[in-house]
Scaffold this active site. Structure first.
Site, short mmCIF file in Angstrom:
data_model
loop_
_atom_site.label_atom_id
_atom_site.label_comp_id
_atom_site.label_asym_id
_atom_site.label_seq_id
_atom_site.Cartn_x
_atom_site.Cartn_y
_atom_site.Cartn_z
N ASP A 152 45.90 33.55 50.01
CA ASP A 152 45.35 34.88 49.71
C ASP A 152 46.00 35.42 48.44
O ASP A 152 45.37 36.10 47.61
CB ASP A 152 45.57 35.83 50.89
CG ASP A 152 44.43 36.83 51.05
OD1 ASP A 152 43.95 37.34 50.03
OD2 ASP A 152 44.02 37.11 52.19
N HIS A 185 44.43 35.13 44.85
CA HIS A 185 43.57 36.17 44.25
C HIS A 185 44.38 37.05 43.30
O HIS A 185 43.97 37.32 42.18
CB HIS A 185 42.96 37.06 45.34
CG HIS A 185 41.95 36.39 46.20
ND1 HIS A 185 40.76 35.91 45.72
CD2 HIS A 185 41.95 36.10 47.53
CE1 HIS A 185 40.06 35.38 46.71
NE2 HIS A 185 40.77 35.47 47.82
N HIS A 244 44.14 43.13 55.96
CA HIS A 244 44.42 43.61 54.60
C HIS A 244 44.86 45.06 54.69
O HIS A 244 44.50 45.79 55.62
CB HIS A 244 43.20 43.43 53.69
CG HIS A 244 43.08 42.02 53.21
ND1 HIS A 244 43.63 41.58 52.03
CD2 HIS A 244 42.50 40.94 53.78
CE1 HIS A 244 43.39 40.28 51.89
NE2 HIS A 244 42.71 39.86 52.94
N TYR A 299 33.54 44.67 50.23
CA TYR A 299 34.44 43.65 49.71
C TYR A 299 34.64 43.81 48.21
O TYR A 299 33.76 44.29 47.49
CB TYR A 299 33.91 42.25 50.04
CG TYR A 299 34.96 41.19 49.85
CD1 TYR A 299 36.16 41.24 50.56
CD2 TYR A 299 34.78 40.16 48.95
CE1 TYR A 299 37.14 40.29 50.37
CE2 TYR A 299 35.75 39.19 48.76
CZ TYR A 299 36.94 39.27 49.48
OH TYR A 299 37.91 38.32 49.28
N HIS A 317 43.83 38.48 60.95
CA HIS A 317 44.19 38.49 59.53
C HIS A 317 43.85 39.86 58.98
O HIS A 317 42.71 40.31 59.07
CB HIS A 317 43.39 37.39 58.82
CG HIS A 317 43.53 37.35 57.33
ND1 HIS A 317 44.39 36.48 56.68
CD2 HIS A 317 42.94 38.07 56.34
CE1 HIS A 317 44.30 36.66 55.36
NE2 HIS A 317 43.42 37.62 55.13
#
Lengths: 334, 334
Positions: A14, A17, A196, A285, A194
Site C-alpha cells: 500500500d 502508492h 485507511h 476512491y 484493512h
C-alpha cells in the site's frame, strides 16, 4: 487465555502508492529485515495496485516487483511474504512468478460486488499451495447482506480468509463491526480487516473489526499507504498489547524500523489533508480526485460538492464521465 | 431529534506547544477569523501551559498572550474565546486581564487528583461572569471513582462543565466511556472530553466520550497540539456529521482554514513518532522525555523501558529524580 491476532504489514505494497511506486531494492531489504526481526508474521510486497500493476495506467514501478519480492525474501527470516493480485490487472503468470520469487500468501482483490471474477485466481493460488485470501475492496459501498453473499462466493472458490477492505477510509466503527460480525456468522473462513485513516478512524475501525471476530489485521509502518495511509503498524502493536491481545510482535523493533528506516524515505508525512478527508467523508476512491479538480475548475464549483455527489451515486472506476455531468448540474442549480 | 454537540478548538492553545509558543499576531488573527467564519462556537487562546505560562520553565511566548487574545477577539465574529489557567501558574490577575482582552470562558486545569487547588480560580471565574470549566488533566492516572470525587469538588466550587482530559494520549475508548458515563451519573454539570492522538485513538476516544454523554469536545486544526496532537477539528466535524450529530459548524470552511492557514505555518506534521507513541503507551507526560533520554544514555539502557516503568509508577511532574533511579535499576538487572 490470550486472544491471538495476526498482523499483516502492507508498507511495501500500500505504501507503494505514497512512494509513486519508486521503492528501491535497498529500502525493501531494510524494511523486510526489520519486519522479520520484529517477528511480524506476514508482510506484503507488490505494486500498489497489485502484481502486474506497473503500467502507464497505474504508474510504472521503479524496480520490478519480482526483484523486490526476491530481495525481501532474502532478508525477512521467518516472516512470510504476501502478494496482492487484482484479476484484470495481475495475470496468472504473475502469480506463478511471485511464488518462485518467494511469496507464500496471495490476496485476490476485487471490488466488493465483484468476487465472481476471482474464481480462477483463487483456484490457482490454492493449487500453488499459497495461503489464499479473498479481499473485498471498497467495502463501504455494499450493504452487509451483499458482503456476506460475496464472501460466500470467495469461500466457494477456496479462499481461507476473507478481508473487509475499507479502501476509501470511509467506514465508521459500527459499520465495520456489523459487517465483520455478519461474516463471522455466515462463513467458516477467518476474517481480516484493512483500514485507511481518512477519517482518523483506522485504529478504531481495526479494533471494532477485532471485537467482532476478525483475526487478521493490516497495518503499515508510519501509516505509509494510499490516501491518509493505513492503520499504523507500530501503534496497533502497542494498542492491542494494552487490550490484552497477543500478536507475537516485538513493539520496540517495529518502532525502530518505522523511525529509522521508513520515516527517512517517506516523500511526505501521512497527514489527513483536506482532500483525503473528503475522500473518506464522501466515500470516493482517490483515483477520482484529479478529474474532480479539473471539472470543479471548468464549471467554477466547489470540488467537494462534486465528491459528495459522486459518493451518493456510489460511483466506481470507469465512471469518470459522471464527474463533468455532476459539476454541470451543480453549476446550473447555482 | 438531532443530537447537539459543542466543538471547542484548541489550535491556538494546545498548538502553542508544537509552535514552541511562537504564534504571531497575524497567525492568530487568521485562525480566529477562519474559526469565526466556520461558526466554531468556542476556541481557546493561551500559552500552551495556560495563562502566565510564558516563563523560563515553560518557554517564553513570542507575543504576549493578552495581545493575542485581543487580536483574536477582533477577528472571530460570534465565536467565543476560552482561556486555560492552571492554578500555580496562572494568577487571578491574569484571568482578569484575559477577560478585559475578550475571553468569556475559563478552563481551570489541575492534575486529575488535585481539583482541591482550583476553588479560588473557579469562584473568580464565575464572579467575572465567565462560562466556567473544571479541566481534569492526566485522567488516565486515576480510577473512575477518584475522577468522580474530583469532579464533585469542581462542581461544588461552581464549575459548569467538567472535562476529562487525556493529556498523555494514553486512554482506550472503553476507559473513556467508563469515566464519562460515571460523571454523567454523579454530577449535574455538562461533561467535556479532550484527547491526544498518541495511540491514534483521539477520534475514537472522542466518539466514545460523546456516546457516553459528553457534550463538549476539543479539537485542533490539522491536529496541531502537544505530543501527537489532538483530535483533528475538521475531521471531527465530518465524522460527527456522518454520525448524525449537529455541531453547527461549516465543514468546508474548517478544511479551508486547516489547509490554507494552519498547515503552512506548522513547523512539522503531527505524526505519531516513536517517542509520542511511547508516551501514550506508557502513559507518561511529554515533559519527562528529555530527562529519560539523558538517563538512558548515561546508564546505557533503552529509554522505552524507563518510560514504561515511569508509567507503572504513575510518576507526575516534580518526580524527575525517579528517572535516574529507574535507569540505574534497569542497568543493574541486566
Amino acid at each position: 487465555m490470550t486472544k491471538q491476532l495476526t498482523v499483516l504489514d502492507v508498507t511495501l505494497r500500500d505504501g507503494s502508492h505514497s512512494m509513486r511506486h519508486a521503492f528501491t531494492e535497498q529500502q525493501v531489504r531494510d524494511v523486510a529485515r526489520g519486519l522479520g526481526e520484529a517477528k511480524v508474521k506476514y508482510f506484503e510486497v507488490s505494486h500498489g495496485d497489485g502484481l502486474g500493476g506497473s503500467s502507464l495506467q497505474y504508474g510504472f514501478s521503479k524496480v520490478d516487483e519480482l526483484k523486490l519480492i526476491a530481495a525481501a525474501k532474502e532478508e525477512c527470516g521467518d516472516s512470510a511474504i504476501s502478494v496482492l493480485i487484482l484479476p484484470g490487472i495481475g495475470l496468472k503468470e504473475d502469480l506463478k512468478n511471485a511464488v518462485k520469487a518467494g511469496a507464500t500468501m496471495a490476496r485476490v482483490a476485487t471490488h466488493v460486488t465483484e468476487a465472481n471474477v476471482a474464481g480462477q485466481h483463487i483456484y490457482l493460488s490454492r493449487e500453488l499451495g499459497l495461503k489464499t485470501v479473498g479481499f473485498l475492496m471498497m467495502a463501504h459501498m455494499a450493504p452487509t447482506s451483499v458482503i456476506v453473499e460475496q464472501a460466500k462466493l470467495f469461500e466457494s472458490y477456496g479462499a481461507e480468509i476473507i478481508y473487509v477492505t475499507d479502501s476509501a477510509g470511509a467506514m465508521l466503527p459500527h459499520e465495520v463491526k456489523e459487517r465483520v460480525a455478519a461474516l463471522k456468522s455466515h462463513v467458516a473462513c477467518e476474517i481480516g480487516f484493512h483500514a485507511h485513516n481518512n477519517l482518523s478512524l483506522a485504529m478504531a475501525n481495526t479494533m471494532a473489526a477485532v471485537e467482532a471476530g476478525a483475526t487478521y489485521v493490516d497495518g503499515s509502518l508510519r501509516c505509509l499507504g494510499a490516501g491518509s495511509g493505513n492503520t499504523q503498524t507500530e501503534v496497533m502493536v502497542a494498542v492491542f498489547d494494552r487490550l490484552g491481545y497477543e500478536t507475537g510482535i516485538d513493539l520496540y523493533r517495529t518502532i525502530d524500523v518505522a523511525n529509522e528506516v521508513v520515516a527517512p524515505f517517506m516523500p511526505r508525512p501521512q497527514e489527513i489533508t483536506g482532500s483525503s478527508l473528503m475522500m473518506g467523508y464522501a466515500g470516493v476512491y482517490s483515483s477520482f480526485l484529479l478529474f474532480t479538480q479539473e471539472a470543479a475548475k471548468k464549471y467554477n464549483v466547489d470540488e467537494r460538492e462534486i465528491l459528495v455527489e459522486l459518493g451518493k451515486m456510489k460511483a466506481v472506476g470507469g465512471q469518470e464521465d459522471l464527474i463533468a455531468e455532476i459539476a454541470r448540474n451543480i453549476a446550473v442549480v447555482k
